[in-house]
Design a protein around this motif. Sequence first.
Motif: not given
Length: 181
Positions: A38-67
């Motif tokens: 049983e296989l799932i085919k997916h186009a691929g994805a990208v993640g990016i680690i954004p670092i602010t000038k004051d050395h903080k990492i910018v994250f996003v909080e979002q609801y994940r339906k499967p979880l």
Amino acid sequence: MKKFEEKTIRTETIYDGKVVKLQVDDVTLPDGKTSKRELIKHAGAVGIIPITKDHKIVFVEQYRKPLEKSLVEIPAGKLEEGEDPLVTALRELEEETGYTASSPKFITSFYTSPGFADEIMYLYMAKDLEPIEHPAAGDDDEFIELIELTLDEAKQYVKDKKIHDAKTNYAILYLQTLERM
């Protein structure tokens, strides 16, 4: 022949959606027996680690339906057909955070769940963030909140399982490695 190769005898597409395609393959195993995959085919994805000038990492909080819960993650998104991963990274950075970056750095790529999916994730880091006055709108069905954390705060989020996905954990481990160098 590739080591341990499984030859596909037949493929049946079960579902072909916006994000994934589900298929069942009948395969011949290296010992000559047959099995189903049983296989799932997916186009691929990208993640990016954004670092602010004051050395903080910018994250996003979002609801994940499967979880059935919210997670704190690095900005990420699906590759469009034929799209360069760097273009995807910059688009997701803009849509999800309102920032752009002039020279994101490619970190690595990895398979997210090779036991049943072919999704590959490309990971970038951007330290030269600049706010965009009128950023592109995100997806209509995506509701997110920005969170900026220090690396130590992010490690605590990992311990508390507020950060609990592979790409974001990988990003934090990468940043820890840089810190030690």
